[in-house]
Write a protein that holds these residues in place. Structure first.
Motif, PDB file in Angstrom:
ATOM      1  N   THR A 182       0.876   4.710  -5.137  1.00 58.67           N
ATOM      2  CA  THR A 182       0.511   5.018  -3.762  1.00 58.67           C
ATOM      3  C   THR A 182       1.803   5.390  -3.039  1.00 58.67           C
ATOM      4  N   LYS A 183       1.722   5.587  -1.743  1.00 63.28           N
ATOM      5  CA  LYS A 183       2.911   6.007  -1.004  1.00 63.28           C
ATOM      6  C   LYS A 183       4.040   4.993  -1.132  1.00 63.28           C
ATOM      7  N   HIS A 184       3.701   3.713  -1.107  1.00 67.64           N
ATOM      8  CA  HIS A 184       4.734   2.679  -1.085  1.00 67.64           C
ATOM      9  C   HIS A 184       4.859   1.879  -2.382  1.00 67.64           C
ATOM     10  N   SER A 217      12.718   7.111   1.322  1.00 66.63           N
ATOM     11  CA  SER A 217      12.586   8.285   0.450  1.00 66.63           C
ATOM     12  C   SER A 217      13.531   8.253  -0.736  1.00 66.63           C
ATOM     13  N   ASP A 224      -3.292   2.049   1.379  1.00 73.80           N
ATOM     14  CA  ASP A 224      -2.004   2.733   1.358  1.00 73.80           C
ATOM     15  C   ASP A 224      -2.284   4.189   1.006  1.00 73.80           C
ATOM     16  N   GLU A 225      -1.477   5.076   1.508  1.00 75.45           N
ATOM     17  CA  GLU A 225      -1.709   6.482   1.227  1.00 75.45           C
ATOM     18  C   GLU A 225      -1.450   6.787  -0.244  1.00 75.45           C
TER      19      GLU A 225
END
Length: 236
Positions: free
Chosen positions: A135-137, A153, A234-235
């Protein structure tokens, strides 16, 4: 498998020790909380059988301190008590116990509980999968048993998760947005090996949140669905 028995009544301690040694477990005994913490650091057991009512440090405090120990094995904890009130079970589970056994208990029930707890780690540690969820995180590698959190990032950190916490996070990430009831999470993570109060799930949710949430009072990722259970957001 190494088991630490923390019990101040010598007859009960020896009965537990003899019962488990007949089942080929290796056991050590501590008669109070301070000796238990010392033995725990030296032995790093797979399971701690912990009496609630101990002289000096009681079982709740010993349980809390064990869970706070850095860089040592995070064992399963089976808490024993002579009392069966609801509040005692809730307090015991909230401090990090995995299961709860009320005295008097039969040797057969004790062995069943111990085997069920230890099978959790054996079953999950021998699962084979090459799946990686992202996921994004977060990234969860089921094959390598590694979970990481993206800090920004350019930087990420490995998460120091217990076996159960890892499996809980992997379950959430593999079904993003799905709402899980406590019963469903128990079926997914413990299956037929589960004994005890289903609110043990809440204990592990709290412990997981402490390791992945920026603010545990206002969870970003593992969210409570009132009256139902939990879900992960989460994205992708």
């Amino acid at each position: 498998m190494e088991i630490l028995i923390v019990e101040d009544e010598s007859e009960i301690a020896q009965l537990i020790k003899q019962t488990l040694e007949r089942e080929n477990f290796s056991c050590a005994v501590a008669s109070n909380g301070l000796l238990a913490l010392e033995s725990f650091k030296q032995q790093e057991p797979d399971l701690v059988i912990l009496d609630l009512m101990l002289p000096g440090l009681d079982g709740l405090e010993v349980c809390t301190r064990i869970r706070q120990q850095p860089n040592v094995k995070d064992p399963y904890i089976l808490m024993l008590t002579a009392r069966g009130e609801e509040i005692d079970r809730v307090i015991g589970l909230s401090t990090g116990a995995d299961d709860y056994l009320v005295k008097p208990f039969s040797p057969r029930e004790l062995v069943a509980r111990v085997r069920a707890l230890l099978r959790r780690s054996l079953r999950h540690s021998t699962q084979e999968s090459s799946q990686i969820y992202r996921t994004k995180h977060f990234t969860v590698d089921l094959d390598q048993r590694i979970a990481t959190r993206q800090l920004n990032s350019q930087a990420a950190e490995n998460l120091d998760l217990t076996t159960l916490e890892f499996n809980l996070l992997a379950t959430f990430i593999s079904y993003p947005g799905r709402v899980w009831s406590r019963t469903q999470l128990i079926d997914k993570l413990w299956g037929n090996d589960f004994f005890g109060d289903e609110r043990v799930v809440d204990t592990h949710i709290r412990r997981l949140r402490k390791k992945i949430e920026p603010d545990t009072a206002n969870p970003t990722f593992v969210k409570t669905v009132v009256g139902v259970g939990y879900k992960f957001e989460d994205e992708a």
